[in-house]
Design a protein around this motif. Structure first.
Motif, PDB file in Angstrom:
ATOM      1  N   ASN A  42       0.811  -1.222   0.000  1.00 33.54           N
ATOM      2  CA  ASN A  42       0.000   0.000   0.000  1.00 33.54           C
ATOM      3  C   ASN A  42       0.842   1.268   0.000  1.00 33.54           C
ATOM      4  N   ASN A  43       2.177   1.124  -0.134  1.00 31.50           N
ATOM      5  CA  ASN A  43       3.090   2.254  -0.248  1.00 31.50           C
ATOM      6  C   ASN A  43       2.965   3.254   0.915  1.00 31.50           C
ATOM      7  N   PRO A  44       3.065   2.778   2.176  1.00 38.40           N
ATOM      8  CA  PRO A  44       2.964   3.712   3.302  1.00 38.40           C
ATOM      9  C   PRO A  44       4.163   4.655   3.342  1.00 38.40           C
ATOM     10  N   ILE A  45       3.960   5.812   3.928  1.00 35.19           N
ATOM     11  CA  ILE A  45       5.045   6.793   4.032  1.00 35.19           C
ATOM     12  C   ILE A  45       6.052   6.364   5.094  1.00 35.19           C
ATOM     13  N   GLU A  46       5.555   5.762   6.192  1.00 33.79           N
ATOM     14  CA  GLU A  46       6.433   5.318   7.270  1.00 33.79           C
ATOM     15  C   GLU A  46       6.102   3.894   7.689  1.00 33.79           C
ATOM     16  N   VAL A  47       7.154   3.155   8.020  1.00 30.18           N
ATOM     17  CA  VAL A  47       7.007   1.768   8.462  1.00 30.18           C
ATOM     18  C   VAL A  47       7.931   1.555   9.655  1.00 30.18           C
ATOM     19  N   GLU A  48       7.440   0.808  10.643  1.00 28.52           N
ATOM     20  CA  GLU A  48       8.266   0.423  11.788  1.00 28.52           C
ATOM     21  C   GLU A  48       8.200  -1.093  11.923  1.00 28.52           C
ATOM     22  N   ILE A  49       9.358  -1.738  11.903  1.00 26.61           N
ATOM     23  CA  ILE A  49       9.411  -3.189  11.974  1.00 26.61           C
ATOM     24  C   ILE A  49      10.326  -3.588  13.120  1.00 26.61           C
ATOM     25  N   THR A  50       9.833  -4.468  13.979  1.00 22.18           N
ATOM     26  CA  THR A  50      10.614  -4.958  15.107  1.00 22.18           C
ATOM     27  C   THR A  50      10.984  -6.410  14.855  1.00 22.18           C
ATOM     28  N   VAL A  51      12.274  -6.703  14.935  1.00 20.45           N
ATOM     29  CA  VAL A  51      12.777  -8.069  14.791  1.00 20.45           C
ATOM     30  C   VAL A  51      13.714  -8.350  15.958  1.00 20.45           C
ATOM     31  N   ASP A  52      14.046  -9.628  16.137  1.00 15.76           N
ATOM     32  CA  ASP A  52      14.877  -9.975  17.284  1.00 15.76           C
ATOM     33  C   ASP A  52      16.163 -10.720  16.923  1.00 15.76           C
ATOM     34  N   ASN A  53      16.566 -10.643  15.654  1.00 11.51           N
ATOM     35  CA  ASN A  53      17.853 -11.228  15.295  1.00 11.51           C
ATOM     36  C   ASN A  53      18.497 -10.433  14.163  1.00 11.51           C
TER      37      ASN A  53
ATOM     38  N   TYR B  96      12.870   3.044   0.409  1.00 13.23           N
ATOM     39  CA  TYR B  96      12.752   3.644   1.735  1.00 13.23           C
ATOM     40  C   TYR B  96      14.131   3.972   2.294  1.00 13.23           C
ATOM     41  N   SER B  97      14.211   5.099   3.000  1.00 13.48           N
ATOM     42  CA  SER B  97      15.414   5.355   3.791  1.00 13.48           C
ATOM     43  C   SER B  97      15.188   4.622   5.115  1.00 13.48           C
ATOM     44  N   VAL B  98      16.238   4.021   5.631  1.00 16.14           N
ATOM     45  CA  VAL B  98      16.085   3.150   6.799  1.00 16.14           C
ATOM     46  C   VAL B  98      17.040   3.567   7.901  1.00 16.14           C
ATOM     47  N   SER B  99      16.510   3.623   9.105  1.00 22.90           N
ATOM     48  CA  SER B  99      17.333   3.802  10.292  1.00 22.90           C
ATOM     49  C   SER B  99      16.913   2.726  11.284  1.00 22.90           C
ATOM     50  N   SER B 100      17.783   2.446  12.235  1.00 21.35           N
ATOM     51  CA  SER B 100      17.451   1.395  13.194  1.00 21.35           C
ATOM     52  C   SER B 100      17.999   1.741  14.561  1.00 21.35           C
ATOM     53  N   LYS B 101      17.419   1.100  15.552  1.00 20.16           N
ATOM     54  CA  LYS B 101      17.975   1.193  16.887  1.00 20.16           C
ATOM     55  C   LYS B 101      17.822  -0.151  17.566  1.00 20.16           C
ATOM     56  N   ASN B 102      18.738  -0.399  18.479  1.00 18.13           N
ATOM     57  CA  ASN B 102      18.774  -1.654  19.204  1.00 18.13           C
ATOM     58  C   ASN B 102      18.278  -1.395  20.620  1.00 18.13           C
ATOM     59  N   ILE B 103      17.216  -2.092  21.017  1.00 14.67           N
ATOM     60  CA  ILE B 103      16.689  -1.973  22.370  1.00 14.67           C
ATOM     61  C   ILE B 103      16.691  -3.367  22.973  1.00 14.67           C
ATOM     62  N   GLU B 104      17.591  -3.564  23.929  1.00 16.96           N
ATOM     63  CA  GLU B 104      17.812  -4.872  24.543  1.00 16.96           C
ATOM     64  C   GLU B 104      18.111  -5.895  23.455  1.00 16.96           C
ATOM     65  N   ASP B 105      17.290  -6.925  23.285  1.00 11.61           N
ATOM     66  CA  ASP B 105      17.553  -7.961  22.283  1.00 11.61           C
ATOM     67  C   ASP B 105      16.828  -7.708  20.970  1.00 11.61           C
ATOM     68  N   ASP B 106      16.139  -6.594  20.855  1.00 14.34           N
ATOM     69  CA  ASP B 106      15.338  -6.307  19.662  1.00 14.34           C
ATOM     70  C   ASP B 106      15.980  -5.227  18.800  1.00 14.34           C
ATOM     71  N   PHE B 107      15.681  -5.281  17.512  1.00 16.03           N
ATOM     72  CA  PHE B 107      16.068  -4.249  16.564  1.00 16.03           C
ATOM     73  C   PHE B 107      14.787  -3.612  16.043  1.00 16.03           C
ATOM     74  N   ILE B 108      14.713  -2.297  16.101  1.00 14.82           N
ATOM     75  CA  ILE B 108      13.564  -1.586  15.564  1.00 14.82           C
ATOM     76  C   ILE B 108      14.031  -0.838  14.322  1.00 14.82           C
ATOM     77  N   LEU B 109      13.427  -1.166  13.191  1.00 16.00           N
ATOM     78  CA  LEU B 109      13.772  -0.552  11.925  1.00 16.00           C
ATOM     79  C   LEU B 109      12.705   0.461  11.567  1.00 16.00           C
ATOM     80  N   TYR B 110      13.124   1.652  11.161  1.00 10.49           N
ATOM     81  CA  TYR B 110      12.217   2.700  10.752  1.00 10.49           C
ATOM     82  C   TYR B 110      12.458   2.986   9.269  1.00 10.49           C
TER      83      TYR B 110
END
Length: 68
Positions: A24-35, A51-65
Protein backbone atom coordinates in the motif's frame (compact mmCIF):
# COMPACT_ATOMS: atom_id res chain seq x y z
CA UNK A 1 2.56 4.52 10.22
CA UNK A 2 2.47 0.77 9.63
CA UNK A 3 3.93 -1.28 12.51
CA UNK A 4 5.05 -4.89 12.21
CA UNK A 5 6.16 -7.10 15.08
CA UNK A 6 8.24 -9.94 13.63
CA UNK A 7 9.94 -11.01 16.85
CA UNK A 8 10.31 -14.75 17.20
CA UNK A 9 9.84 -15.29 13.47
CA UNK A 10 12.71 -16.59 11.36
CA UNK A 11 13.61 -15.52 7.84
CA UNK A 12 12.31 -15.20 5.26
CA UNK A 13 8.99 -14.49 7.02
CA UNK A 14 9.92 -11.00 8.35
CA UNK A 15 10.84 -9.93 4.80
CA UNK A 16 7.55 -11.33 3.46
CA UNK A 17 5.63 -9.48 6.19
CA UNK A 18 7.46 -6.29 5.20
CA UNK A 19 6.71 -6.90 1.53
CA UNK A 20 2.99 -7.26 2.28
CA UNK A 21 3.01 -4.06 4.37
CA UNK A 22 4.70 -2.07 1.60
CA UNK A 23 2.09 -3.03 -1.02
CA UNK A 24 0.00 0.00 0.00
CA UNK A 25 3.09 2.25 -0.25
CA UNK A 26 2.96 3.71 3.30
CA UNK A 27 5.05 6.79 4.03
CA UNK A 28 6.43 5.32 7.27
CA UNK A 29 7.01 1.77 8.46
CA UNK A 30 8.27 0.42 11.79
CA UNK A 31 9.41 -3.19 11.97
CA UNK A 32 10.61 -4.96 15.11
CA UNK A 33 12.78 -8.07 14.79
CA UNK A 34 14.88 -9.98 17.28
CA UNK A 35 17.85 -11.23 15.29
CA UNK A 36 20.58 -9.68 13.17
CA UNK A 37 19.83 -11.79 10.08
CA UNK A 38 16.22 -10.60 9.94
CA UNK A 39 17.39 -7.01 10.60
CA UNK A 40 19.83 -7.10 7.69
CA UNK A 41 17.38 -8.77 5.28
CA UNK A 42 14.46 -6.46 6.10
CA UNK A 43 16.70 -3.40 5.98
CA UNK A 44 18.01 -4.42 2.54
CA UNK A 45 14.50 -5.08 1.22
CA UNK A 46 13.21 -1.72 2.43
CA UNK A 47 16.11 0.13 0.80
CA UNK A 48 15.51 -1.72 -2.47
CA UNK A 49 11.87 -0.64 -2.20
CA UNK A 50 12.82 3.04 -2.03
CA UNK A 51 12.75 3.64 1.73
CA UNK A 52 15.41 5.35 3.79
CA UNK A 53 16.08 3.15 6.80
CA UNK A 54 17.33 3.80 10.29
CA UNK A 55 17.45 1.40 13.19
CA UNK A 56 17.98 1.19 16.89
CA UNK A 57 18.77 -1.65 19.20
CA UNK A 58 16.69 -1.97 22.37
CA UNK A 59 17.81 -4.87 24.54
CA UNK A 60 17.55 -7.96 22.28
CA UNK A 61 15.34 -6.31 19.66
CA UNK A 62 16.07 -4.25 16.56
CA UNK A 63 13.56 -1.59 15.56
CA UNK A 64 13.77 -0.55 11.92
CA UNK A 65 12.22 2.70 10.75
CA UNK A 66 11.52 3.13 7.06
CA UNK A 67 10.47 6.41 5.50
CA UNK A 68 9.64 7.37 1.88
Amino acid sequence: MVKIDARGISCPQPVLMTKNALINNPIEVEITVDNATAKNNVERYMRQSGYSVSSKNIEDDFILYGKK
